[in-house]
Design an enzyme around this catalytic site. Structure first.
Site, PDB file in Angstrom:
ATOM      1  N   THR A   1       0.915  -1.149  -0.088  1.00 48.42           N
ATOM      2  CA  THR A   1      -0.111  -0.037  -0.094  1.00 48.42           C
ATOM      3  C   THR A   1       0.887   1.322  -0.088  1.00 48.42           C
ATOM      4  OG1 THR A   1      -1.861  -1.197   1.075  1.00 48.42           O
ATOM      5  CG2 THR A   1      -1.672   1.297   1.494  1.00 48.42           C
TER       6      THR A   1
ATOM      7  N   THR B   1       1.959  -4.187   4.334  1.00 52.39           N
ATOM      8  CA  THR B   1       1.658  -4.624   5.562  1.00 52.39           C
ATOM      9  C   THR B   1       1.129  -6.017   6.084  1.00 52.39           C
ATOM     10  OG1 THR B   1      -0.629  -3.684   5.605  1.00 52.39           O
ATOM     11  CG2 THR B   1       1.280  -2.186   6.126  1.00 52.39           C
ATOM     12  N   ASP B   2       0.469  -6.516   4.858  1.00 52.50           N
ATOM     13  CA  ASP B   2      -0.059  -7.962   5.230  1.00 52.50           C
ATOM     14  C   ASP B   2       0.878  -8.987   5.509  1.00 52.50           C
ATOM     15  OD1 ASP B   2      -2.593  -6.735   4.838  1.00 52.50           O
ATOM     16  OD2 ASP B   2      -2.971  -7.631   2.757  1.00 52.50           O
TER      17      ASP B   2
END
Ligand code: ASP
Length: 309
Positions: free
Chosen positions: A13, A92-93
């Site tokens: 992101t 970030t996942d």
């Protein structure tokens, strides 16, 4: 002279692009490493930056071969170029998995900081620039040498082993699992893992236990993987049906907890072939098991490895 920092961009992101001003409905892994850096002019005051586009993807599409490539590039740069520190930008996942993988495989005392963002670069108020600035400052500071891979997020810096994503949307979603904090755990130059010459990692399947979970899943995972991680209930528990399925597994089995916090202890393991994950979350236990399987399949050795990393 300013410190020289290599920024290795992988997507996420932080490099996401969408409708101007919107936080959602964007595409991750679009903006290039160079544009990311040039959009934060303050970075140039902190360090001389070299950018490397390793890949540009949604971090749910991260792979073992990209992990190996990333660690190899950091290892090569730390030896061959006059680089003072490293920043990895990431979705970030799965950021916590990549950070822990690097923590176990990079062979340098120079600071490596992994960062990301919850809002795309095109949002009205993106969080990526501040996270990136903190990451570059941390990597450029001599104070962080030899401390293992770090994660910078929402104004904080914490160790890779304890980094977890704990929220689907909050700006401080990536945070520290304080209950997992064990400063004596080995990292970077002190680990036994050598990824030079590796192309892929052994395959490990993570299985989530819930009421009435089908024990056939255990047998399936064991016959289609090199190792299995169980995300057990409570302190690493499961049904009697899963217990007998686990005991029949011919590949190593590591038991962690689905609770998200607290240890799973070796002395409470009910299956003689099970290795306790300690304070590692299931996904992190899978990272360590994949690396451990490059060296051994022996239960005693795996218990040793889960006790020190
Ligand atoms: N799906 C995105 C990723 O992990 C989420 C993010 O970066 O926050 O690449």
């Amino acid at each position: 002279m300013k410190p020289r920092i290599a920024v290795l961009a992988t997507g996420g992101t932080i490099a996401g692009s969408g409708q101007a001003g919107k936080d959602t409905g964007y595409k991750p892994g679009v903006i290039s490493a160079e544009s990311l850096i040039s959009s934060v002019p303050a970075l140039a005051e902190v360090a001389d930056i070299q950018t490397i586009q390793v890949c540009n993807l949604n971090s749910d599409d991260m792979t073992d071969s990209i992990w190996i490539d990333l660690a190899q590039r950091i290892n090569d740069l730390s030896r061959e170029l006059d680089t003072d520190g490293f920043v990895v930008t990431h979705g970030t996942d799965t950021l916590e998995e990549t950070a822990y993988f690097l923590n176990l495989t990079v062979k340098t005392d120079k600071c490596v900081v992994v960062t990301g963002a919850m809002r795309p670069a095109t949002a009205a108020s993106p969080d990526g620039p501040a996270n990136l600035l903190l990451a570059v400052e941390a990597a450029a500071s001599g104070a962080n040498r030899g401390k293992g891979v770090q994660v910078s997020f929402a104004g904080r810096l914490f160790p890779a082993r304890e980094a977890v994503k704990r929220h689907t949307a909050a700006l401080d979603a990536v945070t520290m699992d304080k209950d997992a904090l064990e400063p004596g755990r080995l990292h970077t130059t002190s680990t036994e893992f050598d990824i030079s010459g590796l192309k892929a990692l052994p395959k490990v399947t993570v299985l989530y236990f819930n009421v009435d979970a089908d024990p056939a899943l255990v047998a399936y995972a064991a016959s289609n993987s090199d190792g299995v991680v169980i995300a057990g209930a409570g302190a690493g528990e499961f049904s009697l049906l899963w217990k007998s399925a686990i005991e029949k597994c011919k590949v190593p089995v590591v038991v962690s907890s689905r609770t998200g916090c607290g240890p799973v202890l070796q002395e409470t393991m009910v299956c003689p072939n099970a290795v306790a994950a300690g304070t590692l979350q299931p996904a992190k236990a899978a990272v360590l098991l994949r690396l451990a399987l490059t060296r051994t399949r022996d239960t005693k050795e795996l218990i040793r490895i889960f006790g020190i990393y």
